[in-house]
Enzyme design. Structure first.
Site, PDB file in Angstrom:
ATOM      1  N   LYS A  11      49.849  81.985  54.305  1.00  0.00           N
ATOM      2  CA  LYS A  11      48.674  81.645  55.128  1.00  0.00           C
ATOM      3  C   LYS A  11      48.681  80.156  55.489  1.00  0.00           C
ATOM      4  O   LYS A  11      48.433  79.785  56.631  1.00  0.00           O
ATOM      5  CB  LYS A  11      47.369  81.975  54.377  1.00  0.00           C
ATOM      6  CG  LYS A  11      47.249  83.432  53.956  1.00  0.00           C
ATOM      7  CD  LYS A  11      45.961  83.703  53.210  1.00  0.00           C
ATOM      8  CE  LYS A  11      45.812  82.997  51.876  1.00  0.00           C
ATOM      9  NZ  LYS A  11      46.793  83.375  50.850  1.00  0.00           N
ATOM     10  N   ARG A  20      51.397  73.308  41.687  1.00  0.00           N
ATOM     11  CA  ARG A  20      49.965  73.562  41.518  1.00  0.00           C
ATOM     12  C   ARG A  20      49.695  74.117  40.123  1.00  0.00           C
ATOM     13  O   ARG A  20      50.464  74.922  39.618  1.00  0.00           O
ATOM     14  CB  ARG A  20      49.489  74.573  42.583  1.00  0.00           C
ATOM     15  CG  ARG A  20      49.007  73.893  43.842  1.00  0.00           C
ATOM     16  CD  ARG A  20      48.732  74.814  44.980  1.00  0.00           C
ATOM     17  NE  ARG A  20      47.973  76.016  44.677  1.00  0.00           N
ATOM     18  CZ  ARG A  20      47.615  76.921  45.596  1.00  0.00           C
ATOM     19  NH1 ARG A  20      47.959  76.717  46.862  1.00  0.00           N
ATOM     20  NH2 ARG A  20      46.935  77.987  45.269  1.00  0.00           N
ATOM     21  N   ARG A  40      36.850  85.905  51.204  1.00  0.00           N
ATOM     22  CA  ARG A  40      37.598  86.557  50.124  1.00  0.00           C
ATOM     23  C   ARG A  40      36.769  87.617  49.408  1.00  0.00           C
ATOM     24  O   ARG A  40      37.305  88.302  48.534  1.00  0.00           O
ATOM     25  CB  ARG A  40      37.995  85.507  49.087  1.00  0.00           C
ATOM     26  CG  ARG A  40      39.364  84.914  49.294  1.00  0.00           C
ATOM     27  CD  ARG A  40      39.477  83.733  48.350  1.00  0.00           C
ATOM     28  NE  ARG A  40      40.761  83.655  47.738  1.00  0.00           N
ATOM     29  CZ  ARG A  40      41.708  82.786  48.090  1.00  0.00           C
ATOM     30  NH1 ARG A  40      41.509  81.962  49.080  1.00  0.00           N
ATOM     31  NH2 ARG A  40      42.838  82.748  47.437  1.00  0.00           N
ATOM     32  N   ARG A  86      45.729  86.005  39.933  1.00  0.00           N
ATOM     33  CA  ARG A  86      45.334  85.809  41.340  1.00  0.00           C
ATOM     34  C   ARG A  86      45.676  87.048  42.181  1.00  0.00           C
ATOM     35  O   ARG A  86      44.923  87.431  43.065  1.00  0.00           O
ATOM     36  CB  ARG A  86      46.030  84.567  41.912  1.00  0.00           C
ATOM     37  CG  ARG A  86      45.386  83.273  41.420  1.00  0.00           C
ATOM     38  CD  ARG A  86      46.296  82.064  41.592  1.00  0.00           C
ATOM     39  NE  ARG A  86      46.703  81.804  42.942  1.00  0.00           N
ATOM     40  CZ  ARG A  86      47.776  81.104  43.284  1.00  0.00           C
ATOM     41  NH1 ARG A  86      48.556  80.564  42.342  1.00  0.00           N
ATOM     42  NH2 ARG A  86      48.069  80.900  44.533  1.00  0.00           N
ATOM     43  N   ARG A 133      57.189  76.967  44.964  1.00  0.00           N
ATOM     44  CA  ARG A 133      56.363  76.073  45.789  1.00  0.00           C
ATOM     45  C   ARG A 133      56.211  74.693  45.136  1.00  0.00           C
ATOM     46  O   ARG A 133      55.984  74.571  43.947  1.00  0.00           O
ATOM     47  CB  ARG A 133      54.981  76.676  45.992  1.00  0.00           C
ATOM     48  CG  ARG A 133      54.037  75.685  46.695  1.00  0.00           C
ATOM     49  CD  ARG A 133      52.800  76.296  47.243  1.00  0.00           C
ATOM     50  NE  ARG A 133      52.124  77.172  46.325  1.00  0.00           N
ATOM     51  CZ  ARG A 133      51.221  78.085  46.694  1.00  0.00           C
ATOM     52  NH1 ARG A 133      50.910  78.217  47.966  1.00  0.00           N
ATOM     53  NH2 ARG A 133      50.647  78.846  45.797  1.00  0.00           N
TER      54      ARG A 133
HETATM   55  P1  AP5 Z   1      51.925  79.217  51.462  1.00  0.00           P
HETATM   56  O1  AP5 Z   1      51.948  79.081  52.945  1.00  0.00           O
HETATM   57  O2  AP5 Z   1      51.508  78.058  50.644  1.00  0.00           O
HETATM   58  O3  AP5 Z   1      51.116  80.557  51.044  1.00  0.00           O
HETATM   59  P2  AP5 Z   1      49.571  80.833  50.974  1.00  0.00           P
HETATM   60  O4  AP5 Z   1      49.339  82.216  51.469  1.00  0.00           O
HETATM   61  O5  AP5 Z   1      48.802  79.729  51.632  1.00  0.00           O
HETATM   62  O6  AP5 Z   1      49.410  80.815  49.403  1.00  0.00           O
HETATM   63  P3  AP5 Z   1      48.317  80.249  48.426  1.00  0.00           P
HETATM   64  O7  AP5 Z   1      48.895  80.427  47.056  1.00  0.00           O
HETATM   65  O8  AP5 Z   1      47.879  78.864  48.804  1.00  0.00           O
HETATM   66  O9  AP5 Z   1      47.156  81.254  48.643  1.00  0.00           O
HETATM   67  P4  AP5 Z   1      45.988  81.525  47.719  1.00  0.00           P
HETATM   68  O10 AP5 Z   1      45.161  82.395  48.582  1.00  0.00           O
HETATM   69  O11 AP5 Z   1      46.330  82.043  46.385  1.00  0.00           O
HETATM   70  O12 AP5 Z   1      45.425  80.062  47.393  1.00  0.00           O
HETATM   71  P5  AP5 Z   1      44.268  79.167  47.998  1.00  0.00           P
HETATM   72  O13 AP5 Z   1      44.774  77.795  48.056  1.00  0.00           O
HETATM   73  O14 AP5 Z   1      43.660  79.779  49.193  1.00  0.00           O
HETATM   74  O15 AP5 Z   1      53.402  79.682  51.016  1.00  0.00           O
HETATM   75  C1  AP5 Z   1      53.723  79.837  49.645  1.00  0.00           C
HETATM   76  C2  AP5 Z   1      55.152  79.309  49.408  1.00  0.00           C
HETATM   77  O16 AP5 Z   1      56.071  80.141  50.127  1.00  0.00           O
HETATM   78  C3  AP5 Z   1      55.375  77.870  49.930  1.00  0.00           C
HETATM   79  O17 AP5 Z   1      56.259  77.212  49.051  1.00  0.00           O
HETATM   80  C4  AP5 Z   1      56.034  78.067  51.310  1.00  0.00           C
HETATM   81  O18 AP5 Z   1      56.896  77.006  51.630  1.00  0.00           O
HETATM   82  C5  AP5 Z   1      56.802  79.384  51.096  1.00  0.00           C
HETATM   83  N1  AP5 Z   1      56.871  80.219  52.301  1.00  0.00           N
HETATM   84  C6  AP5 Z   1      55.892  80.404  53.225  1.00  0.00           C
HETATM   85  N2  AP5 Z   1      56.319  81.261  54.180  1.00  0.00           N
HETATM   86  C7  AP5 Z   1      57.592  81.626  53.832  1.00  0.00           C
HETATM   87  C8  AP5 Z   1      58.579  82.493  54.425  1.00  0.00           C
HETATM   88  N3  AP5 Z   1      58.318  83.155  55.583  1.00  0.00           N
HETATM   89  N4  AP5 Z   1      59.756  82.636  53.806  1.00  0.00           N
HETATM   90  C9  AP5 Z   1      60.014  81.981  52.629  1.00  0.00           C
HETATM   91  N5  AP5 Z   1      59.151  81.127  52.037  1.00  0.00           N
HETATM   92  C10 AP5 Z   1      57.940  80.961  52.624  1.00  0.00           C
HETATM   93  O19 AP5 Z   1      43.153  79.301  46.835  1.00  0.00           O
HETATM   94  C11 AP5 Z   1      43.376  78.741  45.556  1.00  0.00           C
HETATM   95  C12 AP5 Z   1      42.172  79.037  44.671  1.00  0.00           C
HETATM   96  O20 AP5 Z   1      40.988  78.436  45.243  1.00  0.00           O
HETATM   97  C13 AP5 Z   1      41.802  80.517  44.510  1.00  0.00           C
HETATM   98  O21 AP5 Z   1      42.548  81.136  43.480  1.00  0.00           O
HETATM   99  C14 AP5 Z   1      40.306  80.415  44.172  1.00  0.00           C
HETATM  100  O22 AP5 Z   1      40.109  80.012  42.839  1.00  0.00           O
HETATM  101  C15 AP5 Z   1      39.852  79.271  45.063  1.00  0.00           C
HETATM  102  N6  AP5 Z   1      39.381  79.719  46.377  1.00  0.00           N
HETATM  103  C16 AP5 Z   1      39.917  79.404  47.592  1.00  0.00           C
HETATM  104  N7  AP5 Z   1      39.234  79.989  48.574  1.00  0.00           N
HETATM  105  C17 AP5 Z   1      38.233  80.702  47.986  1.00  0.00           C
HETATM  106  C18 AP5 Z   1      37.214  81.542  48.493  1.00  0.00           C
HETATM  107  N8  AP5 Z   1      37.074  81.772  49.807  1.00  0.00           N
HETATM  108  N9  AP5 Z   1      36.382  82.126  47.594  1.00  0.00           N
HETATM  109  C19 AP5 Z   1      36.483  81.906  46.266  1.00  0.00           C
HETATM  110  N10 AP5 Z   1      37.452  81.115  45.724  1.00  0.00           N
HETATM  111  C20 AP5 Z   1      38.321  80.527  46.586  1.00  0.00           C
END
Ligand code: AP5
Length: 215
Positions: free
Chosen positions: A13, A160, A88, A171, A127
């Site tokens: 994402k 992270r 979410r 997660r 990552r």
């Molecule tokens: P990346 O693009 O970073 O993936 P992502 O989908 O953004 O993954 P996240 O782990 O950030 O998502 P998440 O939803 O768990 O975390 P968030 O920060 O939102 O890609 C991942 C890796 O793969 C990178 O190294 C990238 O280079 C690589 N990659 C990407 N595309 C690729 C491809 N095509 N091929 C190969 N490699 C690739 O949330 C974190 C925490 O915050 C949550 O757990 C929760 O506690 C809290 N939180 C956030 N939002 C909310 C909400 N709305 N409600 C409640 N809690 C929330």
């Protein structure tokens, strides 16, 4: 253009959201990035969110909704937005509906990035992020030029806290239980949906996302 990028942890994402933001000239709103920034700067919001994030749990809806309300109301999103990591939960989706209705806006596309679990775990384990400028790398698929150093700002990269194996399992469970059902929510509300195969090369996924938005 008002978009939601949907997908499990590690689905891409953030990566796709950044590419789309550049292409479309609209901001990517990542609740995860906003929360990490709040934790880093030691704000009251960060203090509330940290223990939930470190444990792989969702931050309570009232905290998230306060944050999103502020960002969507600050004028930056007049031309559109790309939501990454929000909504979410069902209350978050309903609150977004109400905000959009009040603003007279409609979602243009809900894009689901579909990636098998094995690929998610591998991606997250590789990552590395820059705590200074939030740039994201991957030691397997997208390494920085100098190992451990951010290409963009020269800072040391880090892992992270929530990217360890145990928290990643949590997660994924939380995503399957609380967030994935929103795909049916949007489908049943007639939102314009598109599912994109997310386990291809980054640029191939980007092309597929752009086609899905333009179709
Ligand atoms: P990346 O693009 O970073 O993936 P992502 O989908 O953004 O993954 P996240 O782990 O950030 O998502 P998440 O939803 O768990 O975390 P968030 O920060 O939102 O890609 C991942 C890796 O793969 C990178 O190294 C990238 O280079 C690589 N990659 C990407 N595309 C690729 C491809 N095509 N091929 C190969 N490699 C690739 O949330 C974190 C925490 O915050 C949550 O757990 C929760 O506690 C809290 N939180 C956030 N939002 C909310 C909400 N709305 N409600 C409640 N809690 C929330």
């Amino acid at each position: 253009m008002d978009l939601i990028l949907f997908g499990a942890p590690g689905a891409g994402k953030g990566t796709q959201g950044a590419l789309l933001a550049e292409k479309l000239g609209i901001p990517r709103i990542s609740t995860g990035d906003l929360l990490r920034e709040a934790v880093r700067f030691g704000t009251p919001l960060g203090a509330k969110a940290k223990e939930f994030m470190d444990a792989g749990d969702l931050v309570p809806d009232d905290v998230i909704l306060g944050l999103v309300d502020e960002v969507l109301g600050d004028g930056r999103t007049e031309k559109g937005f790309i939501l990454d990591g929000f909504p979410r939960t069902l209350p978050q989706a309903e609150a977004l509906d109400a905000l959009m209705k009040k603003a007279g806006r409609k979602l243009d596309r809900v894009v689901v990035l579909d990636v098998p679990d094995e690929a998610l775990v591998q991606r997250i384990s590789g990552r590395r992020t820059c705590p200074e400028c939030s740039a994201v790398y991957n030691i397997y698929s997208d390494p920085p030029i100098r190992a451990g150093i951010c290409d963009k700002c020269g800072n040391a990269l880090s892992e992270r806290i929530d990217d360890n194996a145990e928290t990643v399992r949590k997660r994924l469970q939380v995503y399957n239980a609380q967030t994935q059902p929103l795909i049916d929510y949007y489908r049943s509300h007639g939102a314009p949906m598109a599912t994109v195969q997310g386990d291809l090369e980054v640029n191939e996924v980007h092309d597929a996302v752009v086609s899905a938005i333009e179709s």
